[in-house]
Write a protein that holds these residues in place. Structure first.
Motif, PDB file in Angstrom:
ATOM      1  N   GLU A 119      15.246  31.444   1.819  1.00 31.72           N
ATOM      2  CA  GLU A 119      16.309  30.861   0.988  1.00 31.72           C
ATOM      3  C   GLU A 119      15.803  29.626   0.242  1.00 31.72           C
ATOM      4  OE1 GLU A 119      19.918  30.193   3.183  1.00 31.72           O
ATOM      5  OE2 GLU A 119      19.843  32.205   4.056  1.00 31.72           O
ATOM      6  N   LEU A 120      15.057  28.799   0.928  1.00 34.23           N
ATOM      7  CA  LEU A 120      14.522  27.595   0.294  1.00 34.23           C
ATOM      8  C   LEU A 120      13.496  27.946  -0.777  1.00 34.23           C
ATOM      9  CD1 LEU A 120      14.075  25.423   3.498  1.00 34.23           C
ATOM     10  CD2 LEU A 120      15.734  25.023   1.674  1.00 34.23           C
ATOM     11  N   ALA A 121      12.623  28.895  -0.473  1.00 31.11           N
ATOM     12  CA  ALA A 121      11.566  29.280  -1.413  1.00 31.11           C
ATOM     13  C   ALA A 121      12.140  29.846  -2.708  1.00 31.11           C
ATOM     14  CB  ALA A 121      10.631  30.284  -0.763  1.00 31.11           C
ATOM     15  N   ALA A 122      13.290  30.491  -2.620  1.00 30.14           N
ATOM     16  CA  ALA A 122      13.901  31.090  -3.803  1.00 30.14           C
ATOM     17  C   ALA A 122      14.264  30.050  -4.858  1.00 30.14           C
ATOM     18  CB  ALA A 122      15.137  31.895  -3.409  1.00 30.14           C
ATOM     19  N   SER A 123      14.434  28.812  -4.443  1.00 25.12           N
ATOM     20  CA  SER A 123      14.834  27.760  -5.386  1.00 25.12           C
ATOM     21  C   SER A 123      13.652  26.929  -5.882  1.00 25.12           C
ATOM     22  CB  SER A 123      15.876  26.846  -4.741  1.00 25.12           C
ATOM     23  OG  SER A 123      15.300  26.114  -3.687  1.00 25.12           O
ATOM     24  N   LEU A 124      12.435  27.294  -5.468  1.00 23.41           N
ATOM     25  CA  LEU A 124      11.244  26.531  -5.833  1.00 23.41           C
ATOM     26  C   LEU A 124      10.316  27.342  -6.731  1.00 23.41           C
ATOM     27  CD1 LEU A 124      10.412  25.013  -2.334  1.00 23.41           C
ATOM     28  CD2 LEU A 124      11.420  23.818  -4.276  1.00 23.41           C
ATOM     29  N   ASP A 144       5.185  25.118  -6.037  1.00 16.62           N
ATOM     30  CA  ASP A 144       5.812  24.330  -4.977  1.00 16.62           C
ATOM     31  C   ASP A 144       5.804  25.084  -3.647  1.00 16.62           C
ATOM     32  OD1 ASP A 144       6.283  22.130  -6.576  1.00 16.62           O
ATOM     33  OD2 ASP A 144       8.366  22.687  -7.030  1.00 16.62           O
ATOM     34  N   VAL A 145       5.996  26.401  -3.715  1.00 15.33           N
ATOM     35  CA  VAL A 145       5.952  27.215  -2.493  1.00 15.33           C
ATOM     36  C   VAL A 145       4.553  27.160  -1.889  1.00 15.33           C
ATOM     37  CG1 VAL A 145       6.129  29.556  -1.564  1.00 15.33           C
ATOM     38  CG2 VAL A 145       7.858  28.714  -3.184  1.00 15.33           C
ATOM     39  N   GLU A 146       3.531  27.274  -2.717  1.00 19.03           N
ATOM     40  CA  GLU A 146       2.156  27.207  -2.212  1.00 19.03           C
ATOM     41  C   GLU A 146       1.860  25.847  -1.585  1.00 19.03           C
ATOM     42  OE1 GLU A 146      -0.047  29.715  -1.828  1.00 19.03           O
ATOM     43  OE2 GLU A 146       1.638  30.932  -2.506  1.00 19.03           O
ATOM     44  N   ARG A 147       2.327  24.785  -2.222  1.00 18.11           N
ATOM     45  CA  ARG A 147       2.123  23.443  -1.648  1.00 18.11           C
ATOM     46  C   ARG A 147       2.860  23.308  -0.317  1.00 18.11           C
ATOM     47  NH1 ARG A 147       1.749  21.827  -7.238  1.00 18.11           N
ATOM     48  NH2 ARG A 147       4.001  21.717  -7.447  1.00 18.11           N
ATOM     49  N   ALA A 148       4.040  23.904  -0.232  1.00 17.10           N
ATOM     50  CA  ALA A 148       4.797  23.856   1.023  1.00 17.10           C
ATOM     51  C   ALA A 148       4.068  24.618   2.126  1.00 17.10           C
ATOM     52  CB  ALA A 148       6.203  24.413   0.812  1.00 17.10           C
ATOM     53  N   LYS A 149       3.449  25.736   1.776  1.00 14.38           N
ATOM     54  CA  LYS A 149       2.682  26.497   2.765  1.00 14.38           C
ATOM     55  C   LYS A 149       1.539  25.654   3.323  1.00 14.38           C
ATOM     56  CE  LYS A 149       3.399  31.098   0.754  1.00 14.38           C
ATOM     57  NZ  LYS A 149       2.675  32.215   0.094  1.00 14.38           N
ATOM     58  N   MET A 207      13.285  19.783  -1.225  1.00 12.08           N
ATOM     59  CA  MET A 207      13.325  21.205  -0.873  1.00 12.08           C
ATOM     60  C   MET A 207      11.936  21.687  -0.448  1.00 12.08           C
ATOM     61  SD  MET A 207      16.407  22.285  -1.130  1.00 12.08           S
ATOM     62  CE  MET A 207      16.516  24.004  -1.550  1.00 12.08           C
ATOM     63  N   GLN A 208      10.904  21.154  -1.085  1.00 15.16           N
ATOM     64  CA  GLN A 208       9.532  21.536  -0.735  1.00 15.16           C
ATOM     65  C   GLN A 208       9.212  21.099   0.695  1.00 15.16           C
ATOM     66  OE1 GLN A 208       6.589  20.595  -3.722  1.00 15.16           O
ATOM     67  NE2 GLN A 208       4.980  20.471  -2.186  1.00 15.16           N
ATOM     68  N   GLU A 209       9.605  19.899   1.058  1.00 14.20           N
ATOM     69  CA  GLU A 209       9.391  19.436   2.438  1.00 14.20           C
ATOM     70  C   GLU A 209      10.205  20.271   3.419  1.00 14.20           C
ATOM     71  OE1 GLU A 209       9.553  15.268   3.524  1.00 14.20           O
ATOM     72  OE2 GLU A 209       9.195  14.741   1.428  1.00 14.20           O
ATOM     73  N   ALA A 210      11.429  20.600   3.047  1.00 12.32           N
ATOM     74  CA  ALA A 210      12.273  21.420   3.922  1.00 12.32           C
ATOM     75  C   ALA A 210      11.634  22.782   4.142  1.00 12.32           C
ATOM     76  CB  ALA A 210      13.671  21.572   3.316  1.00 12.32           C
ATOM     77  N   LEU A 211      11.078  23.366   3.077  1.00 16.60           N
ATOM     78  CA  LEU A 211      10.390  24.647   3.214  1.00 16.60           C
ATOM     79  C   LEU A 211       9.186  24.509   4.134  1.00 16.60           C
ATOM     80  CD1 LEU A 211       9.884  27.596   2.554  1.00 16.60           C
ATOM     81  CD2 LEU A 211       8.790  26.858   0.416  1.00 16.60           C
ATOM     82  N   ALA A 212       8.420  23.456   3.977  1.00 16.40           N
ATOM     83  CA  ALA A 212       7.261  23.244   4.843  1.00 16.40           C
ATOM     84  C   ALA A 212       7.683  23.171   6.310  1.00 16.40           C
ATOM     85  CB  ALA A 212       6.516  21.968   4.434  1.00 16.40           C
TER      86      ALA A 212
END
Length: 72
Positions: free
Chosen positions: A37-42, A46-51, A8-13
């Protein structure tokens, strides 16, 4: 070559990178909706790493485009 995100983290990225590089506002907004939608589950971490990963993806894409343009 584009590979399918493994988490999910990669998908958000990837969604964030698509939003940044979208050719128009409509497509950017669509990518941001998916990213939300993806960020809501992380977790926030994890969101910061995806950014950060999204910025790397954008940078890599820009480098590829620059190399490709230089060859033509």
């Amino acid at each position: 070559m584009i590979k399918q995100p493994g988490s999910m983290q990669e998908a958000l990225a990837h969604a964030l990178a698509l939003a940044i590089t979208a050719p128009d506002d409509e497509r950017a907004e669509s990518a941001l909706e998916i990213a939300d939608e993806l960020a809501a589950s992380l977790s926030p971490n994890d969101v910061e790493r995806a950014k950060l990963a999204a910025l790397v993806l954008v940078n890599e894409a820009q480098e590829e485009a620059t190399k490709s343009a230089a060859l033509h």
